[in-house]
Scaffold this motif. Structure first.
Motif, PDB file in Angstrom:
ATOM      1  N   MET A 115       3.469  10.612   5.545  1.00 17.76           N
ATOM      2  CA  MET A 115       2.314   9.772   5.227  1.00 17.76           C
ATOM      3  C   MET A 115       1.492  10.509   4.180  1.00 17.76           C
ATOM      4  SD  MET A 115      -0.963   8.559   7.523  1.00 17.76           S
ATOM      5  CE  MET A 115      -0.113   7.408   8.580  1.00 17.76           C
ATOM      6  N   ARG A 116       1.131   9.795   3.115  1.00 19.23           N
ATOM      7  CA  ARG A 116       0.395  10.400   2.013  1.00 19.23           C
ATOM      8  C   ARG A 116      -0.949   9.712   1.795  1.00 19.23           C
ATOM      9  NH1 ARG A 116       3.520  13.815  -1.118  1.00 19.23           N
ATOM     10  NH2 ARG A 116       5.726  13.904  -0.546  1.00 19.23           N
ATOM     11  N   LYS A 117      -1.802  10.374   0.993  1.00 17.44           N
ATOM     12  CA  LYS A 117      -3.137   9.838   0.757  1.00 17.44           C
ATOM     13  C   LYS A 117      -3.133   8.634  -0.177  1.00 17.44           C
ATOM     14  CE  LYS A 117      -5.804  14.070   1.619  1.00 17.44           C
ATOM     15  NZ  LYS A 117      -6.781  15.028   1.058  1.00 17.44           N
ATOM     16  N   GLY A 118      -2.061   8.421  -0.913  1.00 17.84           N
ATOM     17  CA  GLY A 118      -1.968   7.290  -1.823  1.00 17.84           C
ATOM     18  C   GLY A 118      -0.532   6.835  -1.971  1.00 17.84           C
ATOM     19  N   PRO A 119      -0.306   5.721  -2.704  1.00 15.21           N
ATOM     20  CA  PRO A 119       1.031   5.132  -2.805  1.00 15.21           C
ATOM     21  C   PRO A 119       1.932   5.790  -3.846  1.00 15.21           C
ATOM     22  CG  PRO A 119      -0.564   3.777  -3.947  1.00 15.21           C
ATOM     23  CD  PRO A 119      -1.348   4.887  -3.318  1.00 15.21           C
ATOM     24  N   ILE A 127       0.376  13.585   7.276  1.00 20.21           N
ATOM     25  CA  ILE A 127       1.133  13.886   8.486  1.00 20.21           C
ATOM     26  C   ILE A 127       2.532  13.287   8.319  1.00 20.21           C
ATOM     27  CG2 ILE A 127      -0.823  13.992  10.113  1.00 20.21           C
ATOM     28  CD1 ILE A 127      -0.231  11.101  10.873  1.00 20.21           C
ATOM     29  N   ILE A 128       3.401  13.579   9.263  1.00 22.33           N
ATOM     30  CA  ILE A 128       4.727  12.964   9.293  1.00 22.33           C
ATOM     31  C   ILE A 128       4.764  11.932  10.418  1.00 22.33           C
ATOM     32  CG2 ILE A 128       7.178  13.351   9.727  1.00 22.33           C
ATOM     33  CD1 ILE A 128       6.930  16.041   8.406  1.00 22.33           C
ATOM     34  N   VAL A 129       5.165  10.714  10.080  1.00 22.68           N
ATOM     35  CA  VAL A 129       5.307   9.639  11.069  1.00 22.68           C
ATOM     36  C   VAL A 129       6.748   9.679  11.588  1.00 22.68           C
ATOM     37  CG1 VAL A 129       5.132   7.170  11.503  1.00 22.68           C
ATOM     38  CG2 VAL A 129       3.621   8.255   9.815  1.00 22.68           C
ATOM     39  N   TRP A 146       5.461   0.930  -1.480  1.00 22.29           N
ATOM     40  CA  TRP A 146       4.661   1.699  -0.519  1.00 22.29           C
ATOM     41  C   TRP A 146       3.815   0.756   0.310  1.00 22.29           C
ATOM     42  CZ3 TRP A 146       4.806   7.130  -0.196  1.00 22.29           C
ATOM     43  CH2 TRP A 146       5.588   7.752  -1.185  1.00 22.29           C
ATOM     44  N   VAL A 147       3.588   1.122   1.568  1.00 26.45           N
ATOM     45  CA  VAL A 147       2.710   0.347   2.435  1.00 26.45           C
ATOM     46  C   VAL A 147       1.675   1.267   3.072  1.00 26.45           C
ATOM     47  CG1 VAL A 147       4.353  -1.475   2.950  1.00 26.45           C
ATOM     48  CG2 VAL A 147       4.326   0.573   4.372  1.00 26.45           C
ATOM     49  N   GLN A 148       0.477   0.731   3.236  1.00 23.70           N
ATOM     50  CA  GLN A 148      -0.586   1.473   3.918  1.00 23.70           C
ATOM     51  C   GLN A 148      -0.553   1.120   5.396  1.00 23.70           C
ATOM     52  OE1 GLN A 148      -4.826   0.478   3.456  1.00 23.70           O
ATOM     53  NE2 GLN A 148      -5.134   2.559   2.735  1.00 23.70           N
ATOM     54  N   ILE A 149      -0.614   2.134   6.256  1.00 21.33           N
ATOM     55  CA  ILE A 149      -0.569   1.925   7.707  1.00 21.33           C
ATOM     56  C   ILE A 149      -1.619   2.795   8.379  1.00 21.33           C
ATOM     57  CG2 ILE A 149       1.914   1.459   7.622  1.00 21.33           C
ATOM     58  CD1 ILE A 149       2.262   4.270   8.982  1.00 21.33           C
ATOM     59  N   TRP A 157      -0.385   6.191   3.355  1.00 21.57           N
ATOM     60  CA  TRP A 157       0.700   5.426   2.737  1.00 21.57           C
ATOM     61  C   TRP A 157       2.057   6.042   3.053  1.00 21.57           C
ATOM     62  CZ3 TRP A 157      -0.245   1.064  -0.347  1.00 21.57           C
ATOM     63  CH2 TRP A 157      -1.602   0.821  -0.636  1.00 21.57           C
ATOM     64  N   ILE A 158       3.053   5.176   3.313  1.00 20.80           N
ATOM     65  CA  ILE A 158       4.425   5.628   3.508  1.00 20.80           C
ATOM     66  C   ILE A 158       5.349   4.773   2.642  1.00 20.80           C
ATOM     67  CG2 ILE A 158       4.007   6.426   5.871  1.00 20.80           C
ATOM     68  CD1 ILE A 158       5.488   3.913   6.858  1.00 20.80           C
ATOM     69  N   SER A 159       6.543   5.288   2.373  1.00 20.17           N
ATOM     70  CA  SER A 159       7.500   4.547   1.567  1.00 20.17           C
ATOM     71  C   SER A 159       8.038   3.347   2.347  1.00 20.17           C
ATOM     72  CB  SER A 159       8.663   5.460   1.174  1.00 20.17           C
ATOM     73  OG  SER A 159       9.709   4.710   0.603  1.00 20.17           O
ATOM     74  N   ALA A 160       8.042   2.186   1.689  1.00 24.69           N
ATOM     75  CA  ALA A 160       8.544   0.964   2.320  1.00 24.69           C
ATOM     76  C   ALA A 160      10.051   1.005   2.540  1.00 24.69           C
ATOM     77  CB  ALA A 160       8.184  -0.249   1.464  1.00 24.69           C
ATOM     78  N   GLN A 161      10.726   1.966   1.878  1.00 26.69           N
ATOM     79  CA  GLN A 161      12.169   2.071   2.033  1.00 26.69           C
ATOM     80  C   GLN A 161      12.553   2.483   3.451  1.00 26.69           C
ATOM     81  OE1 GLN A 161      14.553   1.237  -0.035  1.00 26.69           O
ATOM     82  NE2 GLN A 161      16.133   1.851   1.394  1.00 26.69           N
TER      83      GLN A 161
END
Length: 389
Positions: A115-119, A127-129, A146-149, A157-161
Motif C-alpha cells: 500500500m502506497r501514499k499515492g497511485p 504497509i503491506i496488505v 491503481w485503487v484507493q482502499i 493505494w494498491i495496484s489493481a492488478q
C-alpha cells in the motif's frame, strides 16, 4: 572451451545463463499482465541499452510481464522460462488483461501487495496488505491501474492488478428494508451521493460503522436520504444494517418550510430546482435565508433572499448559524517536482500564499481542471497539479 547449454528465444540462439533474478518482496504493478510486441524487439540482461543483448523477439509475440523499471521505460518479462528486459515503448497491453474496477464493490487481494501514499510506485510504501484480504475500492486512478482502499484504518493505494472480484450470492430482487427514523450503520466504506443514484456526484465517503438515520426513503427503496455534517445526502440502502446499539427509533431532523436556515457555502440562487436552471444571483456563506418550499425529494429549497425568490441546493443549508464543519479528511499525498506557488484559489489570478520548496510532501484533497487543492504544513490552498507527483 567450456560448453554451455542453449535455448531458442524468438528465433535467435542465446545462452541459457541470461536469467537475472531481481527480488520482489511484494507485488506493485504489472506482474502477470500479458503484452504483445508491436515491432521486432531486442531482449537484454538489464533495464537499459548498456546491458548485453541476449536475443530478439519477433513482432506480435505475447509475453508475460514481471516488473517495470523505476523510470517506467523497461519491462522485465518471462519468455521461454527466461527473465529478460525489453523496451516498454514497443509493447501493447493485451486487452483481455485489462481490469474493470467497480467502486463500492468487494474485491480480494491475490498477493501480498504494497500500500502506497499515492497511485504510483514513486510514492512511499505505507504497509503491506496480505493476500486474500477483502477490500472495497474507494476511488480509482485515472489510468485504472491503481485503487484507493482503507485497510486497518489506513488509507492508501494498491495496484489493481492484484485484486479480484469476490464471488457473491445473486443480488436480491427486493431492496434492503430500511425505515425512516430508525438508526442504521454502514456495513463498509461507502460513497454518499448528492442525489438518489450513482449518476450524482459523490458528497463524501462514509467510513464503515457510520450511523445513518434516514429522513426519507425513495420509492424504489434502494436509496435513503439522511443528514450528515449538516448536509443532506443519499446512500444506497444495500450498505446499511440496523444499529443494534440503539434500538429506540429517533425522529431525525427534517427540512421544514417557513423557518430560517443558514448557508454553509457560497450558493448560486436559480430560477428553478436544477443546476440547468438560470442563475439569478449568489448568496454568501453564512447568510440567513427563509425557506418557503422544497422540491419533491428535498434536494432543492425555495428561498427568499434580498427580496428575490429562487432555488438553492438544500444540502448547503443548516438550521444552525456556524462556520461550515470541516469535511472528512480524505486525501492522498504527493511530492512537488519544483518550487511551487500555493495560491488562494485555482487560478493564477489568485494571490500567492507561499512558495513550496521542491521535493516537499503535500496532502492532496482534490484535483480539478489542472489544479490541486492541497495542504502544506499549516497552509491550505491551490497549486498546479502538473508539478506534483
Amino acid at each position: 572451451m567450456k560448453s554451455i547449454d542453449k535455448v531458442i528465444l524468438g528465433g535467435v540462439v542465446v545462452a541459457s545463463t541470461i536469467g537475472i533474478n531481481y527480488n520482489i518482496a511484494s507485488a506493485d504493478i504489472v506482474s502477470q499482465e500479458i503484452y504483445t510486441t508491436t515491432n521486432r524487439l531486442n531482449m537484454r540482461k538489464g533495464p537499459s541499452t548498456d546491458y548485453t543483448l541476449v536475443g530478439t523477439l519477433d513482432k506480435g509475440v505475447k509475453v508475460k510481464a514481471i516488473e517495470k523499471s523505476s523510470d517506467g521505460k523497461w519491462l522485465k518479462i518471462n519468455y521461454n522460462s527466461q527473465n529478460v528486459w525489453v523496451n516498454f515503448a514497443y509493447l501493447q497491453k493485451d486487452k483481455s488483461s485489462n481490469n474493470d474496477i467497480k467502486l463500492d464493490s468487494q474485491y480480494e487481494t491475490t498477493a501480498n501487495v504494497n500500500m502506497r501514499k499515492g497511485p504510483s510506485t514513486d510514492y512511499t510504501k505505507i504497509i503491506i496488505v496480505p493476500a486474500q484480504t477483502k477490500i472495497t475500492p474507494i476511488k480509482s486512478s485515472s489510468d485504472g491501474k491503481w485503487v484507493q482502499i482503507n485497510y486497518k484504518n489506513v488509507t492508501g493505494w494498491i495496484s489493481a492488478q492484484y485484486i479480484k472480484t469476490v464471488s457473491t450470492t445473486p443480488t436480491p430482487t427486493q431492496p434492503n428494508k430500511v425505515e425512516v427514523g430508525k438508526k442504521y450503520k454502514t456495513t463498509e466504506y461507502v460513497r454518499a451521493r448528492k442525489g438518489p443514484g450513482t449518476s450524482y456526484d459523490v458528497a463524501t465517503v462514509l467510513p464503515k460503522g457510520t450511523q445513518v438515520v434516514p429522513v426519507e426513503i425513495l420509492k424504489s427503496g434502494y436509496w435513503a436520504m439522511f443528514k450528515y455534517n449538516n448536509q443532506y445526502m443519499y446512500v444506497c440502502t444495500d450498505y446499511l444494517e440496523a444499529d443494534n446499539q440503539s434500538t429506540t427509533p429517533t425522529e431525525p431532523e427534517k427540512p421544514i418550510t417557513g423557518k430560517d436556515y443558514y448557508t454553509t457555502a457560497n450558493l448560486n440562487i436559480r430560477d428553478g430546482a436544477s443546476t440547468t436552471s438560470s442563475k439569478i444571483g449568489k448568496i454568501p456563506n453564512g447568510t440567513k435565508v427563509s425557506v418557503v418550499d422544497f422540491n419533491s425529494n428535498k434536494t432543492w429549497a425555495k428561498v427568499v433572499y434580498n427580496n428575490k425568490t429562487g432555488w438553492v441546493s438544500a444540502q448547503y443549508l443548516s438550521t444552525k448559524s456556524q462556520e461550515p464543519e470541516q469535511k472528512e479528511d480524505t486525501y492522498w499525498t504527493g511530492t512537488t517536482t519544483q518550487n511551487l506557488n500555493m495560491r488562494k484559489g485555482p487560478s493564477t489570478d489568485y494571490s500567492i500564499i507561499i512558495t513550496i520548496p521542491k521535493n516537499s510532501d503535500v496532502k492532496i484533497y482534490e484535483t480539478k481542471s489542472g489544479w490541486a487543492k492541497i495542504k502544506y504544513k499549516s497552509y491550505e490552498g491551490h497549486c498546479s497539479a502538473s508539478f506534483i507527483k
